[in-house]
Design a protein around this motif. Structure first.
Motif, mmCIF file in Angstrom:
data_model
loop_
_atom_site.group_PDB
_atom_site.id
_atom_site.type_symbol
_atom_site.label_atom_id
_atom_site.label_comp_id
_atom_site.label_asym_id
_atom_site.label_seq_id
_atom_site.Cartn_x
_atom_site.Cartn_y
_atom_site.Cartn_z
ATOM 1 N N ASP A 1 -3.999 6.281 4.302
ATOM 2 C CA ASP A 1 -5.260 6.309 5.033
ATOM 3 C C ASP A 1 -5.402 5.016 5.810
ATOM 4 O OD1 ASP A 1 -7.937 7.317 5.699
ATOM 5 O OD2 ASP A 1 -8.634 5.660 4.449
ATOM 6 N N GLY A 2 -5.612 5.134 7.135
ATOM 7 C CA GLY A 2 -5.682 3.941 7.968
ATOM 8 C C GLY A 2 -7.013 3.226 7.873
ATOM 9 N N SER A 3 -8.071 3.854 8.372
ATOM 10 C CA SER A 3 -9.394 3.238 8.323
ATOM 11 C C SER A 3 -10.448 4.315 8.139
ATOM 12 C CB SER A 3 -9.667 2.447 9.599
ATOM 13 O OG SER A 3 -9.700 3.301 10.723
ATOM 14 N N GLY A 4 -11.571 3.910 7.568
ATOM 15 C CA GLY A 4 -12.633 4.865 7.262
ATOM 16 C C GLY A 4 -12.715 5.100 5.774
ATOM 17 N N GLY A 5 -13.917 5.289 5.288
ATOM 18 C CA GLY A 5 -14.109 5.475 3.857
ATOM 19 C C GLY A 5 -13.579 6.801 3.351
ATOM 20 N N ILE A 6 -13.245 6.830 2.048
ATOM 21 C CA ILE A 6 -12.794 8.052 1.376
ATOM 22 C C ILE A 6 -13.798 8.388 0.281
ATOM 23 C CG2 ILE A 6 -10.964 9.137 0.016
ATOM 24 C CD1 ILE A 6 -8.989 7.166 1.260
ATOM 25 N N GLY B 1 -6.062 1.754 3.944
ATOM 26 C CA GLY B 1 -6.126 0.608 4.839
ATOM 27 C C GLY B 1 -7.446 -0.133 4.764
ATOM 28 N N SER B 2 -8.551 0.544 5.097
ATOM 29 C CA SER B 2 -9.873 -0.085 5.052
ATOM 30 C C SER B 2 -10.928 0.997 4.899
ATOM 31 C CB SER B 2 -10.133 -0.894 6.324
ATOM 32 O OG SER B 2 -10.163 -0.050 7.460
ATOM 33 N N GLY B 3 -12.074 0.602 4.375
ATOM 34 C CA GLY B 3 -13.179 1.553 4.240
ATOM 35 C C GLY B 3 -13.570 1.830 2.811
ATOM 36 N N GLY B 4 -12.673 1.626 1.860
ATOM 37 C CA GLY B 4 -13.007 1.811 0.461
ATOM 38 C C GLY B 4 -12.903 3.254 0.000
ATOM 39 N N VAL B 5 -12.885 3.429 -1.328
ATOM 40 C CA VAL B 5 -12.760 4.745 -1.952
ATOM 41 C C VAL B 5 -13.892 4.919 -2.956
ATOM 42 C CG1 VAL B 5 -11.273 6.312 -3.243
ATOM 43 C CG2 VAL B 5 -10.245 4.602 -1.720
ATOM 44 N N ARG B 6 -14.632 6.023 -2.833
ATOM 45 C CA ARG B 6 -15.689 6.353 -3.784
ATOM 46 C C ARG B 6 -15.299 7.628 -4.522
ATOM 47 N NH1 ARG B 6 -21.089 6.451 -0.371
ATOM 48 N NH2 ARG B 6 -19.652 7.115 1.265
ATOM 49 N N VAL B 7 -15.314 7.579 -5.854
ATOM 50 C CA VAL B 7 -14.815 8.681 -6.671
ATOM 51 C C VAL B 7 -15.878 9.096 -7.684
ATOM 52 C CG1 VAL B 7 -13.021 9.407 -8.291
ATOM 53 C CG2 VAL B 7 -12.458 7.833 -6.417
ATOM 54 N N ASP C 1 -3.875 9.944 7.403
ATOM 55 C CA ASP C 1 -5.160 9.997 8.092
ATOM 56 C C ASP C 1 -5.339 8.679 8.826
ATOM 57 O OD1 ASP C 1 -7.765 11.161 8.706
ATOM 58 O OD2 ASP C 1 -8.568 9.592 7.428
ATOM 59 N N GLY C 2 -5.323 8.737 10.166
ATOM 60 C CA GLY C 2 -5.349 7.511 10.952
ATOM 61 C C GLY C 2 -6.670 6.782 10.885
ATOM 62 N N SER C 3 -7.753 7.469 11.255
ATOM 63 C CA SER C 3 -9.067 6.835 11.240
ATOM 64 C C SER C 3 -10.147 7.897 11.100
ATOM 65 C CB SER C 3 -9.293 6.026 12.523
ATOM 66 O OG SER C 3 -9.297 6.876 13.655
ATOM 67 N N GLY C 4 -11.307 7.466 10.614
ATOM 68 C CA GLY C 4 -12.415 8.389 10.410
ATOM 69 C C GLY C 4 -12.693 8.591 8.939
ATOM 70 N N ASP D 1 -3.678 13.973 9.828
ATOM 71 C CA ASP D 1 -4.813 13.857 10.745
ATOM 72 C C ASP D 1 -4.758 12.511 11.457
ATOM 73 O OD1 ASP D 1 -7.293 14.679 11.893
ATOM 74 O OD2 ASP D 1 -8.332 13.370 10.489
ATOM 75 N N GLY D 2 -4.839 12.546 12.792
ATOM 76 C CA GLY D 2 -4.762 11.308 13.548
ATOM 77 C C GLY D 2 -6.063 10.525 13.534
ATOM 78 N N SER D 3 -7.111 11.102 14.126
ATOM 79 C CA SER D 3 -8.402 10.419 14.157
ATOM 80 C C SER D 3 -9.524 11.441 14.129
ATOM 81 C CB SER D 3 -8.521 9.552 15.413
ATOM 82 O OG SER D 3 -8.499 10.352 16.576
ATOM 83 N N GLY D 4 -10.686 11.005 13.667
ATOM 84 C CA GLY D 4 -11.826 11.894 13.545
ATOM 85 C C GLY D 4 -12.148 12.171 12.090
ATOM 86 N N GLU D 5 -13.369 12.570 11.836
ATOM 87 C CA GLU D 5 -13.803 12.856 10.471
ATOM 88 C C GLU D 5 -13.009 14.012 9.867
ATOM 89 O OE1 GLU D 5 -17.887 14.143 8.037
ATOM 90 O OE2 GLU D 5 -17.906 13.860 10.212
ATOM 91 N N LEU D 6 -12.659 13.875 8.593
ATOM 92 C CA LEU D 6 -11.936 14.923 7.864
ATOM 93 C C LEU D 6 -12.783 15.377 6.688
ATOM 94 C CD1 LEU D 6 -9.449 16.610 7.074
ATOM 95 C CD2 LEU D 6 -8.554 14.578 5.896
#
Length: 256
Positions: A218-223, A238-244, A199-202, A180-185
């Motif tokens: 993962d480029g940017s955006g939270g997971i 990359g950035s945004g952090g991971v919540r599990v 996953d580029g961003s989102g 996925d390039g950009s946008g919410e997934l």
């Protein structure tokens, strides 16, 4: 010195705006086709620009295509063609657009499509731009350039390459693979495993997965990951952090 009156000014604005109004006019024409799908194993769709909906229908033994060609120049409608035909054990649906240089973005041609297929048949879809919805098919491969993409109720595996736009994948019987390039997934309710190759961003939201979840890059955006029956591995964030939350197996996250 002559000072223009308010009436003259209004007329001048109206005349200046007239070409814009005329350019915005849209011309339409219907397109349709029916192809026998008895014994077919795959439906291929090459949709080009315009909205797209591919829907599996129970008991259907043919592929039914209906659409609307749209252009801002009436003479362009004739060149917007729909090809639908049987090739061996495959049904091919293809949109053909005129090849002409577009100057200053002033020429617009699209073909909005609805493609009804036998429920559970495998599908291979290429879509250049516009919203797309795909439901109730079998194994699915999608390549989408831009626009929102929704995938639901797939009876097999899903493989998606998406350049930009929000992507939603819900209720899949097999495995899911995504680039996925950009946008919410958003990936929910998967009986197999989930692999996000890139996953580029989102923002990324993955939940209710029976198997393993692997996020390679993962480029940017939270997971956000919740309710996974297997292991969770995030190799590069990359950035945004991971919540599990609620992962049954091992959780492996990149070192901060």
């Amino acid at each position: 010195m002559n000072v223009p009156t308010s009436a003259a000014v209004s007329l001048a604005f109206a005349l200046a705006a007239a070409p814009t109004v005329l350019a915005a006019q849209e011309h339409t024409a219907p397109r349709s086709a029916v192809v026998d799908a008895r014994g077919a194993s795959l439906v291929r769709v090459d949709a080009r620009a315009g909205s797209l909906r591919v829907e599996g229908r129970p008991g259907l033994t043919e592929v039914r295509v209906r659409g609307t060609a749209r252009a801002n120049r009436e003479r362009d409608l004739e060149g917007i063609r729909l090809i639908a035909e049987r090739r061996g054990d495959q049904v091919h649906v293809e949109v053909v657009m005129p090849r002409e240089t577009v100057l200053l973005g002033s020429i617009r041609r699209v073909l909005d499509l609805v493609v009804e297929v036998p429920e559970g048949i495998a599908a291979d879809v290429d879509d250049s731009s516009g919203e797309a919805v795909i439901r109730r098919v079998g194994n699915l491969r999608v390549e989408d350039s831009s626009g929102e993409l929704e995938i639901e109720d797939v009876r097999g595996d899903v493989r998606v390459t998406d350049s930009s736009g929000a992507l939603s994948i819900v209720r899949v019987a097999g495995d899911v693979w995504v680039s996925d390039g950009s946008g919410e997934l958003r990936v929910h309710d998967v009986r197999g495993g989930v692999t996000v190759d890139e996953d580029g961003s989102g923002e990324m939201d993955i939940r209710d997965v029976a198997g393993d979840v692997l996020v390679r890059e993962d480029g940017s955006g939270g997971i956000r990951v919740d309710r996974v029956g297997g292991n969770l591995t995030v190799q590069d964030d990359g950035s945004g952090g991971v919540r599990v939350a609620r992962v049954a197996g091992t959780v492996r996250l990149p070192r901060s």
